[in-house]
Design a protein around this motif. Structure first.
Motif, PDB file in Angstrom:
ATOM      1  N   PHE A  41      37.873  49.055  23.615  1.00 54.94           N
ATOM      2  CA  PHE A  41      39.000  48.449  24.327  1.00 54.94           C
ATOM      3  C   PHE A  41      38.427  47.425  25.289  1.00 54.94           C
ATOM      4  CE2 PHE A  41      42.316  48.557  27.692  1.00 54.94           C
ATOM      5  CZ  PHE A  41      43.403  48.213  26.906  1.00 54.94           C
ATOM      6  N   VAL A  42      38.788  46.170  25.106  1.00 55.09           N
ATOM      7  CA  VAL A  42      38.250  45.081  25.919  1.00 55.09           C
ATOM      8  C   VAL A  42      39.416  44.271  26.471  1.00 55.09           C
ATOM      9  CG1 VAL A  42      36.815  43.000  25.913  1.00 55.09           C
ATOM     10  CG2 VAL A  42      36.199  44.931  24.438  1.00 55.09           C
ATOM     11  N   VAL A  43      39.379  43.990  27.761  1.00 55.52           N
ATOM     12  CA  VAL A  43      40.364  43.122  28.387  1.00 55.52           C
ATOM     13  C   VAL A  43      39.613  41.926  28.961  1.00 55.52           C
ATOM     14  CG1 VAL A  43      42.206  42.895  30.090  1.00 55.52           C
ATOM     15  CG2 VAL A  43      41.827  45.100  28.947  1.00 55.52           C
ATOM     16  N   SER A  44      40.018  40.727  28.562  1.00 55.90           N
ATOM     17  CA  SER A  44      39.381  39.499  29.037  1.00 55.90           C
ATOM     18  C   SER A  44      40.367  38.720  29.890  1.00 55.90           C
ATOM     19  CB  SER A  44      38.936  38.637  27.858  1.00 55.90           C
ATOM     20  OG  SER A  44      37.995  39.333  27.066  1.00 55.90           O
ATOM     21  N   TYR A  45      39.837  38.148  30.977  1.00 60.03           N
ATOM     22  CA  TYR A  45      40.645  37.353  31.889  1.00 60.03           C
ATOM     23  C   TYR A  45      40.088  35.931  31.917  1.00 60.03           C
ATOM     24  CZ  TYR A  45      42.114  41.981  33.377  1.00 60.03           C
ATOM     25  OH  TYR A  45      42.595  43.265  33.398  1.00 60.03           O
ATOM     26  N   PRO A  46      40.945  34.920  31.978  1.00 64.09           N
ATOM     27  CA  PRO A  46      40.457  33.541  31.973  1.00 64.09           C
ATOM     28  C   PRO A  46      39.673  33.208  33.235  1.00 64.09           C
ATOM     29  CG  PRO A  46      42.823  33.581  32.391  1.00 64.09           C
ATOM     30  CD  PRO A  46      42.398  34.993  32.085  1.00 64.09           C
ATOM     31  N   VAL A  47      38.673  32.359  33.079  1.00 59.55           N
ATOM     32  CA  VAL A  47      37.893  31.846  34.199  1.00 59.55           C
ATOM     33  C   VAL A  47      37.878  30.323  34.106  1.00 59.55           C
ATOM     34  CG1 VAL A  47      36.438  33.899  34.411  1.00 59.55           C
ATOM     35  CG2 VAL A  47      35.707  32.019  32.944  1.00 59.55           C
ATOM     36  N   GLN A  48      37.615  29.683  35.231  1.00 61.92           N
ATOM     37  CA  GLN A  48      37.495  28.231  35.255  1.00 61.92           C
ATOM     38  C   GLN A  48      36.211  27.829  34.540  1.00 61.92           C
ATOM     39  OE1 GLN A  48      39.697  26.038  36.378  1.00 61.92           O
ATOM     40  NE2 GLN A  48      41.098  27.619  37.079  1.00 61.92           N
ATOM     41  N   GLN A  51      35.342  21.248  31.358  1.00 57.29           N
ATOM     42  CA  GLN A  51      35.800  20.732  30.068  1.00 57.29           C
ATOM     43  C   GLN A  51      36.728  21.694  29.331  1.00 57.29           C
ATOM     44  OE1 GLN A  51      34.974  17.532  29.230  1.00 57.29           O
ATOM     45  NE2 GLN A  51      33.888  17.458  31.174  1.00 57.29           N
ATOM     46  N   SER A  52      37.309  22.644  30.035  1.00 53.51           N
ATOM     47  CA  SER A  52      38.233  23.589  29.414  1.00 53.51           C
ATOM     48  C   SER A  52      39.592  23.457  30.087  1.00 53.51           C
ATOM     49  CB  SER A  52      37.717  25.017  29.579  1.00 53.51           C
ATOM     50  OG  SER A  52      38.658  25.936  29.054  1.00 53.51           O
ATOM     51  N   PRO A  53      40.643  23.391  29.293  1.00 55.15           N
ATOM     52  CA  PRO A  53      41.970  23.233  29.888  1.00 55.15           C
ATOM     53  C   PRO A  53      42.511  24.507  30.534  1.00 55.15           C
ATOM     54  CG  PRO A  53      42.161  23.468  27.513  1.00 55.15           C
ATOM     55  CD  PRO A  53      40.684  23.408  27.836  1.00 55.15           C
ATOM     56  N   GLY A  54      41.798  25.600  30.402  1.00 57.64           N
ATOM     57  CA  GLY A  54      42.299  26.860  30.940  1.00 57.64           C
ATOM     58  C   GLY A  54      43.164  27.555  29.907  1.00 57.64           C
ATOM     59  N   SER A  55      43.843  28.585  30.320  1.00 58.41           N
ATOM     60  CA  SER A  55      44.654  29.372  29.398  1.00 58.41           C
ATOM     61  C   SER A  55      46.049  29.545  29.939  1.00 58.41           C
ATOM     62  CB  SER A  55      44.019  30.748  29.186  1.00 58.41           C
ATOM     63  OG  SER A  55      44.854  31.549  28.381  1.00 58.41           O
ATOM     64  N   GLU A  56      46.986  29.593  29.043  1.00 57.99           N
ATOM     65  CA  GLU A  56      48.355  29.898  29.447  1.00 57.99           C
ATOM     66  C   GLU A  56      48.567  31.402  29.591  1.00 57.99           C
ATOM     67  OE1 GLU A  56      51.385  29.758  26.065  1.00 57.99           O
ATOM     68  OE2 GLU A  56      49.756  28.525  25.263  1.00 57.99           O
ATOM     69  N   PHE A  57      47.597  32.195  29.131  1.00 61.71           N
ATOM     70  CA  PHE A  57      47.709  33.646  29.186  1.00 61.71           C
ATOM     71  C   PHE A  57      46.911  34.206  30.362  1.00 61.71           C
ATOM     72  CE2 PHE A  57      48.565  32.515  24.793  1.00 61.71           C
ATOM     73  CZ  PHE A  57      49.774  33.167  24.608  1.00 61.71           C
ATOM     74  N   ASP A  58      47.338  35.369  30.844  1.00 56.36           N
ATOM     75  CA  ASP A  58      46.670  36.028  31.962  1.00 56.36           C
ATOM     76  C   ASP A  58      45.631  37.037  31.510  1.00 56.36           C
ATOM     77  OD1 ASP A  58      48.016  35.075  34.565  1.00 56.36           O
ATOM     78  OD2 ASP A  58      49.674  35.393  33.177  1.00 56.36           O
ATOM     79  N   SER A  59      45.749  37.517  30.285  1.00 62.11           N
ATOM     80  CA  SER A  59      44.703  38.371  29.721  1.00 62.11           C
ATOM     81  C   SER A  59      44.822  38.410  28.208  1.00 62.11           C
ATOM     82  CB  SER A  59      44.737  39.797  30.289  1.00 62.11           C
ATOM     83  OG  SER A  59      45.833  40.529  29.811  1.00 62.11           O
ATOM     84  N   ILE A  60      43.685  38.697  27.603  1.00 58.87           N
ATOM     85  CA  ILE A  60      43.614  38.949  26.170  1.00 58.87           C
ATOM     86  C   ILE A  60      43.081  40.367  26.027  1.00 58.87           C
ATOM     87  CG2 ILE A  60      42.532  38.316  23.969  1.00 58.87           C
ATOM     88  CD1 ILE A  60      44.392  36.120  25.039  1.00 58.87           C
ATOM     89  N   VAL A  61      43.771  41.170  25.238  1.00 56.26           N
ATOM     90  CA  VAL A  61      43.396  42.561  25.048  1.00 56.26           C
ATOM     91  C   VAL A  61      42.934  42.750  23.605  1.00 56.26           C
ATOM     92  CG1 VAL A  61      44.241  44.945  25.049  1.00 56.26           C
ATOM     93  CG2 VAL A  61      45.072  43.326  26.774  1.00 56.26           C
TER      94      VAL A  61
END
Length: 119
Positions: A41-48, A51-61
């Protein structure tokens, strides 16, 4: 299974992360089906990142199972449906959830890398 989640409209990103870690995760870990069927079980959170536009999501599970029967046994269990699933509405925008049940094609696996953050 991969889930992309956006926070509930009343929350900041930090509040979402705290809630997911401190409140929701213990609910999932409290049911016996998690121990029985969930393999990773892995939860990923966006970081700055430059050259990356960022993410529209708050986490990926990422929820890993041995097979489809295990996935269904967890997510359709009475405990999940009564204890874990109702809590999603407290921190997740239900209209934003993106879900994919998939199989993986491992191209590179360097899991023996030193401990620390991997990007």
């Amino acid at each position: 299974m991969i889930l992309a989640l956006k926070r509930a409209k009343h929350m900041t990103h930090d509040e979402f992360v705290d809630y997911q870690r401190i409140v929701h995760r213990p609910l999932l870990m409290s049911i016996p089906e998690t121990e029985q069927y969930l393999r990773r079980f892995v939860v990923s959170y966006p970081v700055q990142a430059a050259q990356s536009p960022g993410s529209e999501f708050d986490s990926i599970v990422e929820a890993w199972f041995d097979d489809m029967a295990g996935l269904e046994a967890l997510f359709f269990s009475d405990n999940f449906l009564k204890i874990v699933d109702p809590d999603h509405r407290n921190f997740v925008d239900p209209t934003s959830v993106q879900q994919m049940v998939c199989t993986e094609d491992v191209v590179i696996d360097r899991t023996d890398a030193p401990a620390g953050d991997l990007f």
